[in-house]
Design an enzyme around this catalytic site. Structure first.
Site, PDB file in Angstrom:
ATOM      1  N   GLN A 110      26.677  52.310  35.367  1.00  0.00           N
ATOM      2  CA  GLN A 110      26.887  53.283  36.436  1.00  0.00           C
ATOM      3  C   GLN A 110      25.791  54.353  36.452  1.00  0.00           C
ATOM      4  OE1 GLN A 110      30.286  52.777  37.960  1.00  0.00           O
ATOM      5  NE2 GLN A 110      29.255  53.727  39.687  1.00  0.00           N
ATOM      6  N   LYS A 125      32.895  56.267  33.605  1.00  0.00           N
ATOM      7  CA  LYS A 125      33.870  55.225  33.921  1.00  0.00           C
ATOM      8  C   LYS A 125      35.141  55.535  33.158  1.00  0.00           C
ATOM      9  CE  LYS A 125      34.386  51.399  36.292  1.00  0.00           C
ATOM     10  NZ  LYS A 125      33.792  51.028  37.592  1.00  0.00           N
ATOM     11  N   GLY A 164      38.119  54.620  42.544  1.00  0.00           N
ATOM     12  CA  GLY A 164      38.870  53.382  42.297  1.00  0.00           C
ATOM     13  C   GLY A 164      38.024  52.330  41.593  1.00  0.00           C
ATOM     14  N   ASP A 165      38.660  51.289  41.138  1.00  0.00           N
ATOM     15  CA  ASP A 165      38.008  50.095  40.587  1.00  0.00           C
ATOM     16  C   ASP A 165      39.104  49.036  40.545  1.00  0.00           C
ATOM     17  OD1 ASP A 165      35.500  48.962  39.330  1.00  0.00           O
ATOM     18  OD2 ASP A 165      36.869  48.579  37.694  1.00  0.00           O
ATOM     19  N   THR A 208      31.710  48.802  49.507  1.00  0.00           N
ATOM     20  CA  THR A 208      31.070  47.962  48.488  1.00  0.00           C
ATOM     21  C   THR A 208      30.757  46.580  49.068  1.00  0.00           C
ATOM     22  OG1 THR A 208      32.318  49.164  46.831  1.00  0.00           O
ATOM     23  CG2 THR A 208      31.214  47.171  46.098  1.00  0.00           C
ATOM     24  N   ASN A 239      39.308  44.206  46.985  1.00  0.00           N
ATOM     25  CA  ASN A 239      38.609  45.089  47.916  1.00  0.00           C
ATOM     26  C   ASN A 239      37.191  44.597  48.230  1.00  0.00           C
ATOM     27  OD1 ASN A 239      36.518  47.565  47.869  1.00  0.00           O
ATOM     28  ND2 ASN A 239      38.281  48.071  49.134  1.00  0.00           N
ATOM     29  N   SER A 376      31.054  56.924  48.039  1.00  0.00           N
ATOM     30  CA  SER A 376      31.817  57.966  47.322  1.00  0.00           C
ATOM     31  C   SER A 376      30.996  59.252  47.282  1.00  0.00           C
ATOM     32  CB  SER A 376      32.120  57.531  45.886  1.00  0.00           C
ATOM     33  OG  SER A 376      33.161  56.600  45.873  1.00  0.00           O
TER      34      SER A 376
END
Ligand code: NDP
Length: 445
Positions: A110, A125, A164-165, A208, A239, A376
């Site tokens: 990230q 994360k 989110g993830d 994404t 997603n 984001s």
């Protein structure tokens, strides 16, 4: 280079039981050799030693009461990896497989991904080994509230902004945001992926998957190819997979397969996305239900054979290490000419070698799936301004960002002697900005 070898050895020695983290660090360090040669001052300042160690790592107990009145205990984590260029930013993963190794690999990736977006965001994360699958709304709510009761003291709109993830969608973000606000009496953009009526950004849900397709579109165009008319296989049906499918169809390609952790569906006429959305987003059921609506489609139990389906483009959008060496060889043998990673680290190092050796257009996750975190970042901007942009405005900015990421990765690859290798290019382009900031900010940092 000896210095980077030493860094890797230290990482393994410090945490010998973290294979996913080792895998992610190894790939990046290998790419950074030419950078270390060019910047001895960064080596001297310990940039490489420091970037592989999280600034802060928080582990905590999350206890909650299930619908039968039993106490359940999970483990929560937040890895605040690097804040050199902005507040920590990265998602919260809720999945039984979650552990420190997986979250550290994701947090490390990230850092570079967020840097690639061009927006001021550091890397982080978090998550828990809680499994939302099969839980009632009430159970998910009580878990999320308990999780946030501890996390609240570690985050903030200028400190750390989770998102989110896997396993954390709009419902979970809602429960977590509600609890944060209750505890702090403060309405701020402390989480992204919020609902549209309470600070969320239009196009974040789609970002994404859409971003992945914008990146692929650009990478294909540079090689005289196009998404138009291409047959595409996508793993996952969450997603990222859903909105990648939508955009591929809009850009003239045809998605013929999707999966979940139980198996995959193959619909040679093209996946009917409304059916998938009904099954996955509304009913939260298994992908196997698809054949009840479309009996000509085929369902196969087990996931890995999805890569045996003949396709032009493969987009792994489920989870890490989804494509191994054998699957990569099968894809290449079947004529696949481009692979775009929607999920984080879905190809093993051996699979990546196969793609690079065979001159496949290979778009690594930290570049190709950066559209989510980029949007984001745009949500954070809108929250700070207290002024929302339209869907079209956000989507246009997302597209620009993805095109710029492609250009940055491909030109860094060329400049450092690895033309067309977007893995090396993305690692270098992302790293340069962070290393510069770390160097400027001094060592006790
Ligand atoms: P979701 O939870 O919405 O969907 C995940 C999908 O992957 C589901 O279909 C799930 O199947 C499948 N899956 C999860 N674990 C496994 C497994 N071990 N084996 C096989 N299939 C599995 O998550 P997202 O779509 O948000 O995330 C997918 C990937 O994209 C992750 O790697 C994530 O880190 C990455 N990503 C997501 C971003 C985002 O904005 N959402 C941003 C950048 C990266 P099942 O339902 O059966 O579990």
């Amino acid at each position: 280079m000896k210095i980077l070898k030493d860094v890797m050895e230290q990482v393994i020695k410090r945490d010998p039981n973290e294979p996913e983290f080792h895998q992610a660090v190894m790939e990046v360090l290998e790419s950074l050799e030419p950078v270390a040669e060019k910047h001895p001052e960064w080596v001297k300042a310990g940039i490489f030693d420091r970037i592989v160690e999280p600034e802060r790592q928080i582990t905590f107990r999350v206890s909650w009461v299930d619908d039968d009145g039993n106490v359940q205990v999970n483990r929560g984590y937040r890895i605040q990896f690097n804040s050199a260029i902005g507040p920590y930013k990265g998602g919260i993963r809720l999945h039984p497989s979650v552990n420190a190794s997986i979250l550290k690999f994701l947090g490390f990736e990230q850092i570079l991904k967020n840097s690639l977006t061009g927006l001021p965001m550091g890397g982080g994360k978090g998550g828990s080994d809680f499994d939302p699958k099969g839980k009632s709304d009430g159970e998910v709510m009580r878990f999320c509230q308990s999780f946030m009761t501890e996390l609240e003291r570690h985050i903030g709109e200028n400190t750390d902004v989770p998102a989110g993830d896997i396993g954390t969608g709009a419902r979970e973000i809602g429960y977590m945001f509600g609890q944060y606000k209750r505890l702090r009496n403060d309405f701020t953009g402390v989480l992204t992926g919020k609902g549209l009526t309470w600070g969320g950004s239009l196009a974040r849900t789609e970002a994404t998957g859409y971003g992945l397709c914008y990146f692929m579109d650009e990478a294909l165009r540079a090689k005289g190819k196009s998404l138009k008319g291409a047959t595409v296989v996508i793993s996952g049906s969450g997603n990222v997979a859903i909105y990648a499918t939508e955009k591929i169809h809009q850009l003239g390609g045809k998605v013929v397969a999707l999966s979940d952790s139980n198996g995959y569906i193959y619909d040679p006429e093209g996946i009917k996305l409304e059916t998938v959305q009904k099954i996955k987003e509304v009913e939260r059921k298994r992908i196997s239900e698809y054949i009840k609506y479309h009996p000509k489609a085929k369902y196969t139990e087990g996931c890995s054979d999805i890569w045996k389906i003949k396709c032009d483009i493969a987009l792994p959008c489920a989870t890490q290490n989804d494509i191994d060496e054998n699957s990569a060889k099968t894809l290449v043998a079947n004529g696949c000419y481009a692979v775009g990673e929607g999920a984080n680290m879905p190809s093993t190092p051996e699979a990546i070698d196969v793609f690079i050796k065979n001159k496949i257009i290979f778009a690594p996750s930290k570049a190709a799936n950066a559209g989510g975190v980029a949007t984001s970042g745009l949500e954070m901007s809108q929250n700070s301004m207290r002024y929302p942009w339209t869907f079209e405005e956000v989507d246009a900015k997302l597209k620009d960002i993805m095109v710029e990421i492609y250009k940055a990765a491909s030109s860094a690859a060329k400049e450092y002697g690895h033309e067309d290798n977007l893995v090396v290019g993305a690692n270098i382009a992302g790293f340069l900005k962070v290393a510069n900031a770390m160097y400027a900010q001094g060592i006790a940092y």
